[in-house]
Design a protein around this motif. Structure first.
Motif, short mmCIF file in Angstrom:
data_model
loop_
_atom_site.label_atom_id
_atom_site.label_comp_id
_atom_site.label_asym_id
_atom_site.label_seq_id
_atom_site.Cartn_x
_atom_site.Cartn_y
_atom_site.Cartn_z
N ALA A 23 -46.68 -24.66 -62.62
CA ALA A 23 -46.78 -25.43 -61.29
C ALA A 23 -45.47 -24.75 -60.46
O ALA A 23 -44.50 -24.46 -61.03
N PHE A 24 -45.63 -24.46 -59.12
CA PHE A 24 -44.49 -24.31 -58.49
C PHE A 24 -44.87 -24.85 -56.93
O PHE A 24 -45.91 -24.80 -56.25
N PRO A 25 -43.67 -25.51 -56.48
CA PRO A 25 -42.63 -25.83 -57.09
C PRO A 25 -42.70 -27.25 -57.50
O PRO A 25 -43.53 -28.15 -57.29
N THR A 26 -41.71 -27.46 -58.37
CA THR A 26 -41.67 -28.76 -59.24
C THR A 26 -40.11 -29.35 -59.54
O THR A 26 -39.36 -28.17 -59.61
N LEU A 27 -39.87 -30.63 -59.67
CA LEU A 27 -38.72 -31.02 -60.07
C LEU A 27 -38.01 -30.91 -61.24
O LEU A 27 -36.84 -30.89 -61.61
N SER A 28 -39.40 -30.87 -61.98
CA SER A 28 -38.93 -30.78 -63.87
C SER A 28 -38.73 -29.64 -64.32
O SER A 28 -38.45 -29.38 -65.46
N GLU A 29 -38.98 -28.49 -63.50
CA GLU A 29 -38.81 -27.12 -64.21
C GLU A 29 -37.57 -26.19 -63.55
O GLU A 29 -37.66 -24.96 -63.43
N THR A 30 -36.57 -26.95 -62.99
CA THR A 30 -35.41 -26.36 -62.15
C THR A 30 -34.75 -25.48 -63.05
O THR A 30 -33.98 -24.22 -63.00
N PHE A 31 -34.81 -25.80 -64.47
CA PHE A 31 -34.07 -25.06 -65.50
C PHE A 31 -34.39 -23.67 -65.50
O PHE A 31 -33.94 -22.51 -65.78
N LEU A 32 -35.94 -23.38 -65.08
CA LEU A 32 -36.66 -22.15 -65.10
C LEU A 32 -36.16 -21.29 -63.99
O LEU A 32 -36.03 -19.97 -63.82
N TYR A 33 -36.20 -22.25 -62.83
CA TYR A 33 -35.44 -21.46 -61.63
C TYR A 33 -34.24 -20.84 -61.81
O TYR A 33 -33.84 -19.64 -61.48
N THR A 34 -33.25 -21.59 -62.58
CA THR A 34 -32.04 -20.82 -62.73
C THR A 34 -32.22 -19.70 -63.60
O THR A 34 -31.30 -18.73 -63.61
N LEU A 35 -33.02 -19.73 -64.64
CA LEU A 35 -33.14 -18.61 -65.44
C LEU A 35 -33.67 -17.38 -64.73
O LEU A 35 -33.16 -16.23 -64.57
N ILE A 36 -34.59 -17.56 -63.85
CA ILE A 36 -35.19 -16.49 -63.17
C ILE A 36 -34.07 -16.08 -62.09
O ILE A 36 -34.14 -14.62 -61.74
N GLN A 37 -33.36 -16.93 -61.55
CA GLN A 37 -32.22 -16.32 -60.55
C GLN A 37 -31.29 -15.58 -61.20
O GLN A 37 -30.71 -14.60 -60.92
N ASN A 38 -30.99 -15.88 -62.66
CA ASN A 38 -29.95 -15.28 -63.35
C ASN A 38 -30.27 -13.72 -63.55
O ASN A 38 -29.44 -12.88 -63.48
N LEU A 39 -31.86 -13.94 -63.90
CA LEU A 39 -32.33 -12.48 -64.22
C LEU A 39 -32.35 -11.55 -63.00
O LEU A 39 -32.00 -10.44 -63.22
N VAL A 40 -32.67 -12.26 -61.57
CA VAL A 40 -32.73 -11.47 -60.65
C VAL A 40 -31.35 -11.01 -60.24
O VAL A 40 -31.04 -9.88 -59.94
N ASN A 41 -30.28 -11.86 -60.64
CA ASN A 41 -28.91 -11.49 -60.19
C ASN A 41 -28.40 -10.30 -61.12
O ASN A 41 -27.45 -9.59 -60.79
N ALA A 42 -29.03 -10.41 -62.46
CA ALA A 42 -28.51 -9.16 -63.29
C ALA A 42 -29.41 -7.82 -62.93
O ALA A 42 -29.19 -6.97 -63.85
N GLY A 43 -30.35 -7.80 -61.82
CA GLY A 43 -31.10 -6.47 -61.66
C GLY A 43 -32.13 -6.38 -62.08
O GLY A 43 -32.92 -5.37 -62.19
#
Length: 398
Positions: A4-24
């Motif tokens: 589901a998106f967005p949720t408060l319980s899966e913000t750790f996945l949003y951090t992962l996604i953003q880290n991957l995006v930041n890495a190109g």
């Protein structure tokens, strides 16, 4: 693929996604359903939603026909291969149509790897592992490998199947890896342990409270029986009997709230235990800064993100010794681990920290330094990139 998106319980996945995006890395995010939380991560505008699974049978048929027409026009050769694969599944026609409806958008995805971040999602898309030509990776995090297989034989059977079919499997801790090997006999080479990374907002300088009365204890997480909060209440009740002045704030929401509220009433803790409900990350950081001790009496865990976030904020932690938590708290220098359901030991650990403000400060400083070195964005991104590349190579070789 998010549930589901967005949720408060899966913000750790949003951090992962953003880290991957930041890495190109080019990441396309799709979600099964819309969440109700007020979250706006940077990638939010690019999220796409899969066909609704609560639609009526008639509407699903219309959507399926529309997808068939679109993909037949866009990629006729792949379209025929898709239906050939669907026809080879060992199930009846209605089941094949259900699988086609659920899996068609992912089968035709323009991607190098499909990543399912939960074992439960992998089970839900079990047939995709049979038909997809795109490598598939999924994660095992805690209850999806420790609890669900014990209470649901069908789930256990499907999980074993997708573990054997997956190109690579991510485990959040070494403990989860060992459980996965025992459950399915999958090769250890297919399993890769990659620790989560802490969102930078939790990596500010530790903010220590002055000695206050009453002392503030805090917990965060979904209100679920697995979090062991009733055992935690017994620990708090023991502290009250000893005349220790403290309060316990529980941040989170979930289906187990009513039983917990009854437990608070039955134990006479109405003036001590407070439920604050679900909070966004920028609100959580403020709650942590105004706390003195983080308490996590869980009875089952993979590797708790909330514990890592609290440690990053400089809070001393009292936590159940379950799952991979010893990988986060390797010794008493970084926090206190107590046996699960042992409310007396938890009360002793809490009392030790309550009585020693200097000890709280020292443990908090060491814990913050530890998690900032071990649970970094760099190790997470490097681990996932290595795993994705291995999955691609595995797919090519097969």
């Amino acid at each position: 693929v998010l549930d589901a998106f967005p949720t408060l319980s899966e913000t750790f996945l949003y951090t992962l996604i953003q880290n991957l995006v930041n890495a190109g890395v080019r990441v396309k995010v799709v979600a099964r359903k819309r969440g109700k939380a007020d979250q706006t991560p940077a990638f939010a505008r690019d999220v796409r939603f899969l066909p609704g699974e609560n639609f009526s049978a008639f509407l699903k048929l219309l959507v399926l026909l529309g997808m068939c027409a679109w993909y037949l026009f866009a990629s006729p050769r792949k379209w025929f291969r898709f239906w050939q694969k669907i026809g080879q599944l060992e199930c009846d026609t209605p089941k094949r149509l259900q699988v086609a409806y659920r899996c068609m958008p992912l089968f035709f995805a323009n991607a190098d790897v499909i990543y399912l971040p939960f074992g439960g999602l992998a089970v839900m898309y079990a047939e995709l592992f049979e038909i997809s030509s795109i490598p598939i990776v999924f994660s095992l995090r805690g209850s999806d490998i420790r609890i669900e297989p014990l209470v649901n034989p069908d789930y256990a059977r499907l999980l074993q199947r997708v573990m054997l079919k997956a190109d690579r499997i991510h485990c959040v801790a070494n403990d989860i890896k060992q459980v996965a090997i025992r459950l399915s006999g999958v090769s250890a080479e297919k399993l890769q342990v990659i620790y989560t990374s802490i969102n930078p907002i939790f990596q500010s300088e530790p903010s220590f409270m002055d000695l206050n009365s009453p002392l503030r204890i805090i917990s965060m997480g979904r209100l679920d029986w697995k979090k062991g909060l009733e055992h935690g209440m017994m620990s708090i009740a023991e502290l009250q009997k000893r005349g220790v002045s403290c309060t316990w704030e529980i941040v989170g929401e979930g289906p187990y709230r009513i039983p917990l509220e009854w437990a608070v009433r039955d134990m006479g803790l109405q003036e001590v235990v407070m439920f604050s409900g679900a909070k966004k990350q920028d609100e959580i950081i403020n709650h942590l800064k105004y706390a003195d001790i983080f308490f996590h009496p869980s009875v089952s865990e993979g590797l708790s993100n909330s514990v890592l976030e609290a440690m990053a904020c400089g809070l001393p932690v009292v936590c159940s010794d379950v799952g991979g938590m010893r990988e986060a708290i390797p010794s008493d220098e970084y926090g206190y681990l107590v046996p699960a359901r042992d409310w007396k030991s938890a009360a002793e650990a809490l009392n030790t920290l309550i009585a020693n403000p200097d000890l709280r400060r020292q443990i908090g400083i060491r814990a913050a330094g530890w998690v900032r070195v071990k649970f970094t964005a760099e190790q997470q991104v490097n681990g996932f990139m290595e795993m994705f590349q291995a999955a691609i190579q595995q797919g090519k070789s097969s």
